[in-house]
Design a protein around this motif. Structure first.
Motif, PDB file in Angstrom:
ATOM      1  N   THR A  42      -2.698   0.356  -4.416  1.00 25.45           N
ATOM      2  CA  THR A  42      -2.425  -1.043  -4.098  1.00 25.45           C
ATOM      3  C   THR A  42      -1.605  -1.656  -5.224  1.00 25.45           C
ATOM      4  O   THR A  42      -2.060  -1.715  -6.361  1.00 25.45           O
ATOM      5  N   GLN A 101       0.858  -1.176   0.000  1.00 26.43           N
ATOM      6  CA  GLN A 101       0.000   0.000   0.000  1.00 26.43           C
ATOM      7  C   GLN A 101       0.902   1.236   0.000  1.00 26.43           C
ATOM      8  O   GLN A 101       1.718   1.415   0.901  1.00 26.43           O
ATOM      9  N   VAL A 102       0.749   2.072  -1.014  1.00 30.70           N
ATOM     10  CA  VAL A 102       1.616   3.238  -1.177  1.00 30.70           C
ATOM     11  C   VAL A 102       0.757   4.482  -1.309  1.00 30.70           C
ATOM     12  O   VAL A 102      -0.209   4.498  -2.085  1.00 30.70           O
ATOM     13  N   PRO A 103       1.064   5.559  -0.568  1.00 30.60           N
ATOM     14  CA  PRO A 103       0.282   6.798  -0.694  1.00 30.60           C
ATOM     15  C   PRO A 103       0.314   7.330  -2.125  1.00 30.60           C
ATOM     16  O   PRO A 103       1.359   7.316  -2.787  1.00 30.60           O
ATOM     17  N   ASP A 158      -7.214   7.475  -1.632  1.00 32.78           N
ATOM     18  CA  ASP A 158      -6.927   6.097  -1.243  1.00 32.78           C
ATOM     19  C   ASP A 158      -5.481   5.760  -1.610  1.00 32.78           C
ATOM     20  O   ASP A 158      -4.924   6.285  -2.573  1.00 32.78           O
ATOM     21  N   ASP A 159      -4.877   4.867  -0.831  1.00 31.44           N
ATOM     22  CA  ASP A 159      -3.543   4.399  -1.177  1.00 31.44           C
ATOM     23  C   ASP A 159      -3.588   3.596  -2.471  1.00 31.44           C
ATOM     24  O   ASP A 159      -4.612   3.004  -2.829  1.00 31.44           O
TER      25      ASP A 159
END
Length: 226
Positions: free
Chosen positions: A211, A15-17, A208-209
């Motif tokens: 994916t 999960q990455v911003p 949302d992050d």
């Protein structure tokens, strides 16, 4: 005793911003006459695009890219109690604007209402290209590490010894179902952030992050007693 082949699948999810956001803005108008409706949409679109062009800089941002779709127009023929009413003419233009700065995107969205007929239809999120490649590479490597761990777990349970890799492939390449590595971002409706005092979208977005998910298939071999 012959070698034992162990086939496993490894997967990993990160999960990455979000780093970039693309806003879809639609400029639309309606009225009893076609020409004034089209003219209103043209004015609103011209003002919007002029503002975006002022922010567009391939090297410095914040607008990395923008696309203006072809104008659409149609006529609605309403009726009341079976009697036709005056036709209603519609026109619209969609403008897609990609920002590489989430905060700057939020500030810009707060002012979209100043352009006649402009409304935000949605936002999609993404990562910078080079960062995405790095994250995908790390996810693939972690997926393979999990595959090695799984294979060794099976071998340990059977007291077979240390596994050795025989083949590694993207999911589906070893004859099982195909599930490609994917990276996706979903922005839930209403999840863009708090509204500002003027009713626009606030300068604080809550994207949302992203994916990033990787899957790998691998075959390992172990010789009992080795």
């Amino acid at each position: 005793m012959s070698d034992v082949v162990i086939r496993v699948r490894g997967e990993h999810e990160r999960q990455v911003p979000a780093e970039r956001g693309t806003a879809l803005v639609v400029v639309e108008a309606q009225g009893p006459e076609a020409a004034p409706v089209r003219a209103e949409v043209e004015r609103g679109t011209a003002a919007l695009v002029a503002d975006v062009r002022g922010l567009h800089d391939l090297d410095a941002g914040p607008v990395r890219r923008y696309v203006v779709d072809q104008a659409r127009s149609w006529v609605e023929q309403p009726s009341s109690e079976g009697r036709p009413q005056r036709p209603v003419h519609h026109a619209s233009v969609s403008v897609s604007v990609e920002f590489d700065d989430v905060a700057r995107l939020g500030a810009w969205l707060s002012g979209v209402g100043r352009f006649t007929g402009a409304q935000v239809q949605g936002i999609t999120w993404d990562l910078a290209r080079d960062h995405r490649r790095g994250v995908e590479r790390a996810a693939r490597q972690d997926a393979l590490r999990q595959a090695v761990e799984r294979a060794q777990d099976y071998a340990d349970a059977l007291d077979l010894g240390t596994v050795a890799p025989r083949s590694v492939a993207d999911t589906g390449m070893l004859g099982t179902r195909a599930v490609a590595m994917s990276a996706r971002a979903v922005s839930a409706p209403g999840g863009w952030g708090a509204e500002s005092a003027d009713g626009g979208l606030g300068t604080l977005l809550a994207p949302d992050d992203i994916t990033v998910r990787a899957e790998v298939e691998a075959e390992f071999v172990v010789r009992p007693g080795c």
